[in-house]
Each structure stands twice: as C-alpha cells, then as structure tokens.
Design a protein around this motif. Sequence first.
Motif, PDB file in Angstrom:
ATOM      1  N   ARG A  25       6.714  -2.424  22.504  1.00 15.34           N
ATOM      2  CA  ARG A  25       6.004  -3.526  23.170  1.00 15.34           C
ATOM      3  C   ARG A  25       6.153  -4.840  22.392  1.00 15.34           C
ATOM      4  NH1 ARG A  25       0.315  -4.391  21.679  1.00 15.34           N
ATOM      5  NH2 ARG A  25      -0.341  -2.899  20.104  1.00 15.34           N
ATOM      6  N   THR A  26       7.277  -4.942  21.709  1.00 20.08           N
ATOM      7  CA  THR A  26       7.546  -6.176  20.971  1.00 20.08           C
ATOM      8  C   THR A  26       8.665  -6.965  21.637  1.00 20.08           C
ATOM      9  OG1 THR A  26       6.824  -5.243  18.866  1.00 20.08           O
ATOM     10  CG2 THR A  26       8.308  -7.130  18.749  1.00 20.08           C
ATOM     11  N   ILE A  27       8.498  -8.265  21.682  1.00 21.03           N
ATOM     12  CA  ILE A  27       9.554  -9.151  22.176  1.00 21.03           C
ATOM     13  C   ILE A  27       9.869 -10.148  21.062  1.00 21.03           C
ATOM     14  CG2 ILE A  27      10.215 -10.864  23.919  1.00 21.03           C
ATOM     15  CD1 ILE A  27       8.103  -9.411  25.767  1.00 21.03           C
ATOM     16  N   VAL A  84      14.537 -12.575  23.513  1.00 20.88           N
ATOM     17  CA  VAL A  84      14.904 -13.788  24.245  1.00 20.88           C
ATOM     18  C   VAL A  84      15.468 -14.763  23.221  1.00 20.88           C
ATOM     19  CG1 VAL A  84      14.132 -15.652  25.774  1.00 20.88           C
ATOM     20  CG2 VAL A  84      12.930 -13.457  25.789  1.00 20.88           C
ATOM     21  N   ALA A 121       8.079 -22.557  21.293  1.00 18.02           N
ATOM     22  CA  ALA A 121       7.738 -22.891  22.684  1.00 18.02           C
ATOM     23  C   ALA A 121       8.139 -21.744  23.607  1.00 18.02           C
ATOM     24  CB  ALA A 121       8.423 -24.184  23.109  1.00 18.02           C
ATOM     25  N   VAL A 122       9.342 -21.189  23.397  1.00 15.96           N
ATOM     26  CA  VAL A 122       9.776 -20.048  24.208  1.00 15.96           C
ATOM     27  C   VAL A 122       8.798 -18.889  24.007  1.00 15.96           C
ATOM     28  CG1 VAL A 122      11.590 -18.307  24.503  1.00 15.96           C
ATOM     29  CG2 VAL A 122      12.210 -20.720  24.211  1.00 15.96           C
ATOM     30  N   THR A 144       5.743 -19.036  23.162  1.00 17.36           N
ATOM     31  CA  THR A 144       4.475 -19.360  23.821  1.00 17.36           C
ATOM     32  C   THR A 144       4.525 -18.943  25.286  1.00 17.36           C
ATOM     33  OG1 THR A 144       4.032 -21.210  22.329  1.00 17.36           O
ATOM     34  CG2 THR A 144       2.951 -21.275  24.481  1.00 17.36           C
ATOM     35  N   GLY A 145       5.631 -19.282  25.951  1.00 21.38           N
ATOM     36  CA  GLY A 145       5.788 -18.877  27.357  1.00 21.38           C
ATOM     37  C   GLY A 145       5.766 -17.364  27.502  1.00 21.38           C
ATOM     38  N   VAL A 146       6.443 -16.676  26.583  1.00 15.45           N
ATOM     39  CA  VAL A 146       6.487 -15.208  26.631  1.00 15.45           C
ATOM     40  C   VAL A 146       5.084 -14.631  26.429  1.00 15.45           C
ATOM     41  CG1 VAL A 146       7.339 -13.130  25.459  1.00 15.45           C
ATOM     42  CG2 VAL A 146       8.894 -15.067  25.843  1.00 15.45           C
ATOM     43  N   ARG A 162       2.159 -15.992  26.801  1.00 15.02           N
ATOM     44  CA  ARG A 162       1.176 -16.272  27.862  1.00 15.02           C
ATOM     45  C   ARG A 162       1.355 -15.319  29.045  1.00 15.02           C
ATOM     46  NH1 ARG A 162      -2.321 -20.887  27.166  1.00 15.02           N
ATOM     47  NH2 ARG A 162      -1.954 -21.460  25.002  1.00 15.02           N
ATOM     48  N   VAL A 163       2.592 -14.870  29.246  1.00 11.33           N
ATOM     49  CA  VAL A 163       2.810 -13.897  30.324  1.00 11.33           C
ATOM     50  C   VAL A 163       2.432 -12.487  29.844  1.00 11.33           C
ATOM     51  CG1 VAL A 163       4.521 -12.810  31.839  1.00 11.33           C
ATOM     52  CG2 VAL A 163       4.625 -15.274  31.407  1.00 11.33           C
ATOM     53  N   HIS A 164       2.888 -12.157  28.641  1.00 14.33           N
ATOM     54  CA  HIS A 164       2.639 -10.803  28.102  1.00 14.33           C
ATOM     55  C   HIS A 164       1.609 -10.862  26.984  1.00 14.33           C
ATOM     56  CE1 HIS A 164       5.604  -8.762  30.448  1.00 14.33           C
ATOM     57  NE2 HIS A 164       6.636  -9.395  29.940  1.00 14.33           N
ATOM     58  N   LYS A 165       0.370 -11.001  27.362  1.00 15.71           N
ATOM     59  CA  LYS A 165      -0.687 -11.146  26.348  1.00 15.71           C
ATOM     60  C   LYS A 165      -0.862  -9.888  25.505  1.00 15.71           C
ATOM     61  CE  LYS A 165      -3.268 -14.693  28.724  1.00 15.71           C
ATOM     62  NZ  LYS A 165      -2.649 -14.649  30.064  1.00 15.71           N
ATOM     63  N   LYS A 205       1.570  -7.941  24.545  1.00 18.42           N
ATOM     64  CA  LYS A 205       2.785  -7.606  23.797  1.00 18.42           C
ATOM     65  C   LYS A 205       2.780  -8.312  22.445  1.00 18.42           C
ATOM     66  CE  LYS A 205       4.321  -5.176  27.176  1.00 18.42           C
ATOM     67  NZ  LYS A 205       4.596  -5.691  28.499  1.00 18.42           N
ATOM     68  N   GLU A 224      -1.547 -20.004  19.038  1.00 15.38           N
ATOM     69  CA  GLU A 224      -0.843 -19.003  19.853  1.00 15.38           C
ATOM     70  C   GLU A 224      -0.819 -17.672  19.099  1.00 15.38           C
ATOM     71  OE1 GLU A 224       0.205 -19.323  22.889  1.00 15.38           O
ATOM     72  OE2 GLU A 224       0.141 -21.497  23.109  1.00 15.38           O
TER      73      GLU A 224
END
Lengths: 246, 355
Positions: A43-45, A65, A74-75, A77-79, A81-84, A86, A113
């Motif tokens: 569950r890591t990105i 990514v 910033a990237v 942050t986007g990730v 916010r979608v996958h809280k 992860k 963040e």
Amino acid sequence: MKKVFDRPVSLKDVQTHFCPGCHHGTIHRLVAEAMDHFDVQNRTIGVASVGCSVFLYGYFDIDVVEAPHGRAPAVATGVKRVHKDKIVFTYQGDGDLAAIGTSEIIHAANRGEGLTVIFVNNTTYGMTGGQMAPTTLPGQKTVTSPYGRDVGSDGYPIRMAELLANLEGTAYSVRVSVNSPKNILEAGRAIKKAFGYQVENRGFSFVEVLSACPTNWGMDALKANERVGAEMIPYFPLAVFKESDR
Amino acid sequence: MSNRLFVKGNEAVAMGALEAGCRYYFGYPITPQSDIPEYMSRELPKLGGEFIQAESEVASINMLLGASACGARAMTSSSSPGISLKQEGISYMAGSELPGLIVNICRSGPGLGGIDASQADYFQAVKGGGHGGYHIIVLAPDSVQEMYDLSMLAFDLSDRYRIPAMLLGDSVIGQMKEALIPHRYQPADLPAKDWAVAGKGNRGKQTIVKSLYLGDGELEAHNWRLHKRYDLLKQHEVRYESFECEDAQLLVTAFGSAARIAKTAIRMARAEGLKVGLLRPITLFPFPEKAFLQATSTSKRVLCVELNAGQMVEDVRLSVARDADVFFYGRPPGAGSLPTPEELLAQIRKYYEGK
Ligand SMILES: Cc1ncc(C[n+]2csc(CCOP(=O)(O)OP(=O)(O)O)c2C)c(N)n1
Ligand code: SF4
C-alpha cells in the motif's frame, strides 16, 4: 539456523545503475527496510524525482509515479489526497528539492501533508555531471564553481532539515548520514521513524541523508565516504530538528 | 434538475465538472477565472472531495498529475499566464498518458497583458504548449450551457484516450451570465483505469506512471503510440457547429466568444440577403479538417475571425479545398478591442463575392 540478514522484500533482486561508492544504493535499502518493517509494500506509492534516483521504480517493488524535476511533493500531495490510507513518499536529490523544487517542498511541509520525504544531499547535481547545488559547501569546486563556491556571489549552502523544522506543518525533521555502520543504523532508525509518522497519520516527515557522489567529487569510494564525515557533517550537523508529539 | 439557472460561465464549468464526478480541484487564483476555485472551495468539501489552493500553477498542475495517476477525476483551472506555468506539467501528463481537465479562461497577453477576452492562446493550446511534441484535447465553448456540457465531455474524452483535455474559454465566456439548464451526467462506457497506481495491493505486479523511456527505440514507439491516438481523435471525436452553411457563398469561421459576435453579424448579413454561414469548431484539437474541406467544396470563400492577430486561420488554410480563398479578420485583444457585430458585418460585406 536463523536467518538474520536478507534482501528486503520491497527491493527487487536487480543490480542498480549507481556508481561504485554511491550512497543512493544504501539509502534505497534503508527505505525498503522501513517499508518491510511496517509491512506496507502493498500500500505504498513512491514518487520518483529527477536525478540519479529517477529509476526508483526499477529497484523498489512498489507502485511509482514519476514527477517533473522538483515537483515530487506536489505530485505526492495529489496522490495522498486521493489515497489517504496509502503510504506515499518522495525520494529527491538536493538539486531537485533544494533548488527547482524549494517552493513545492516548503508548501507541502507547511500544509502538513501526510508524506514522508527522503532527501538525498550529496552537495552536487549528480546526474547532470556535478554542477554546483544549493547544498555545495563554501569553497567546494564543482564544474560550475570551478574556483570553489564563493558565498559572496553564490550564496550559502541551504540547511533544509533545519529550514523545514521551522514550519508548523512539519512533524518530524532529521538529518542523518550513511558514512559509517553506526550512522547507517541511525539513518535506518530515522527513516523507519519517518515512515512510522505517516503510518500513524502524524503528518509530514522529512529525512535528510548526507550522501557521497564519488564520481562527481572526483574521488574514489573510500575518499568520498571520508569526505562526508570530514567536510559535510561539520556544516550539516546530524540531529533531530523536530519531533512533534501530536 | 430541469430548472433553468442563471449562472456565470465559470460557475457552469465547475458545476459540470462536479456533476461528472470530479472530486479533486487544484488551483491558484488569477483573473478572470477565480470564480472556479471559489466555487470548488465551497462545494467540494460538501461532496467529500478535496480542494487545494496550491502555492503556484506549477504545483497545482503537478497535484493534478498525482491525483490523475491514482485514477481520480480531477481538474485545475487558470488563465493565460498561469497556463504558461502549467505547461511543464501538461507535457509530463501527456507523456505519462494521464487524463485530467485543465480550464483556461484566457486573458490578453503576452506577459501580464490585460484581463480582457483573448484568443491568443490558440497556438499554445492546440500545438502542444509544452515541450516534446504532443497534443491535448481542446474544446472551445461559446456559451454558459456549453461550459457545463463540454466540461463533462472533456472528462469523458480525456479518460477514454488518456490525453489531458483543455477547455479553452475566455473572459467573456467565463464572466458572462446566461441561462443554464443543468442535467444529469450520463456515465460513458469507459475503459477501466487499470494503469492507475493504488499500491501494489493484491495485484502482485507494480504499476508505474512515467514519461521516461531510455531504452533503444522505446521513446519512438511511445511517441508513435501517442500520435496514433491523436489520429483516432481526428477520426472519431471532431465536433463543430454549422450555422446557415448550406447555401453560404461566404463561410465565416470563429470559435468561442468570437463565434457569438460572428453569429450576430451573420444574422444581420442574412437580413440583407447575403448568403453567409458560420462553421464553428467546438473541438480545436482535433480540428474539423474534413468539415472545412467539405464546406469549401461549394463555398469557396472563408473569413476567419479571431480575437488575436491570426492563429486558427493557419489550421483553416490547411483544411480548406485547394481553390478556396481564406481571409482573416482579427484584433489583438485588450481593453476596447472587442470587435462589434457591425464591424464584422462590414468585413462580411467586404469579402462576400470579392467585394
Ligand atoms: C526542468 C528541468 N531542469 C533541469 C533538468 C536537468 N536535471 C536532471 S537531473 C538534475 C539534477 C539532479 O541533481 P540532484 O537532485 O541533486 O540529484 P542527484 O543526481 O545528485 O541524485 C538536473 C538539473 C531537468 N530534468 N528538468
Ligand atoms: S553520479 Fe553521483 S549520485 Fe549519481 S550515481 Fe554516480 S555517485 Fe551516485
């Protein structure tokens, strides 16, 4: 017999492209150990930055990514916010994080963040051939500071771990080094702790790792390793600058 | 949802996006589009979504990249100078095959320019404003209703082709208020986002979102893959409006707010007995090449009207029949530079039958 040492499962069984004596490989291992420790590989990105570590996805067996130069926070942050739920980390060099990406790192930290940032400080731009970085030491010769960094015209090396510790949003900020077995153990503990902060949803965590770039420093592996202790640590002290208990 | 609303174009974009399932917005204030982040900051939390006022346009496009890499419907909006800053991220999104909505409510430039309606970002939008040779989907609404409808369409096209989509409006379209009839979003039959990162989970295989291709021939293959998709867009997704074109001796073409002014001028010309029609591209990329070729097989004269010194006219020239004449009328924008319908009518008279 009990097995006491093995390849972390989060790390692929491949050879890295890093130069002999480069610390990126050691730091990769410590990051993988931290993922294994919390059993979060699945569950890591990871967010890869631009620099010698850009091939992160070739070594870590996790989802990745790739971000433009300096924009990893910033990237990420986007990730996040979608996958809280992860675990999201960035892995950035000093050119990436302390030059082109200063804005992104400061604001991601300031927003608090839930990211873990691994910041590899080797006092130079490694991938592009050893130019002066924001972390290049006073007097240090690089291909774009051939007479040595002149603080009068080039400014001073930036101490990112101290800088980010000043921000309310930063939960954990530390500087470590991987130039000795003792320091490697210490660095491993700090990286685990930084991931732990995220696992426990305690906010933004930052680990600055002093690292050798033998190739661009024009030194052999041993000399480069020695330089970390002799020249870098005096300017970039190893310490915990912030450890929030919230 | 069938009641008529009286809303601003900028609000309509935001409403359409939310109806289409957009739950992440990342942006930075700039006139004349700030109603969009304002609307999103108010409405997204109620829907369980996320609004971030980023530290810059650079950061916001990269937040969009990150959210999109997770498969989420996400958007950003800005105006010309801010869109210039986003070009780095747009190029990376194009290279990483990531969808996402970018709204550009254009203002005049170059540089700080002014906040008046302009169409001078046409080249930047349709020719790949960032580095590397790519295209994005570009849609040009001419009304508040289309701001709403096309924001939904933009998400669908973008997801289907894995190409970022831009809604290219301007301060006239963004700031004006007119009737909007909202409607439910009809979910399109779209491919699953199996390319999105989510953590390896139980898939057992890692997912990588990237634009770096260093192996022998890898990048060329990647680029051909992208360019084949642009061809598919040209085949299947061209949209335009044809108004009074059937018997037209002079074809006027314009997009967005310029098309509205042109339409009024065409009505005036028709009242004078002049056979004039409007061909209005709705997709600027893919450009309605075939529609121009077909239309100019009969009407051999085309007048291209733009709020700039001539940009779309180049694509028009490349698309028309060989023996068609293409004329141009435009004004680089700024306060007081918006052409009136009477002004365009004079141009229509001038080019009608060569007069
Ligand atoms: C926008 C942009 N500017 C410049 C570059 C060129 N570039 C690639 S790597 C790099 C520096 C990387 O240095 P650092 O972050 O210190 O990482 P290292 O290679 O030392 O690990 C630069 C400047 C780029 N890829 N993108
Ligand atoms: S150039 Fe420097 S940082 Fe890059 S791999 Fe070689 S030693 Fe490591």
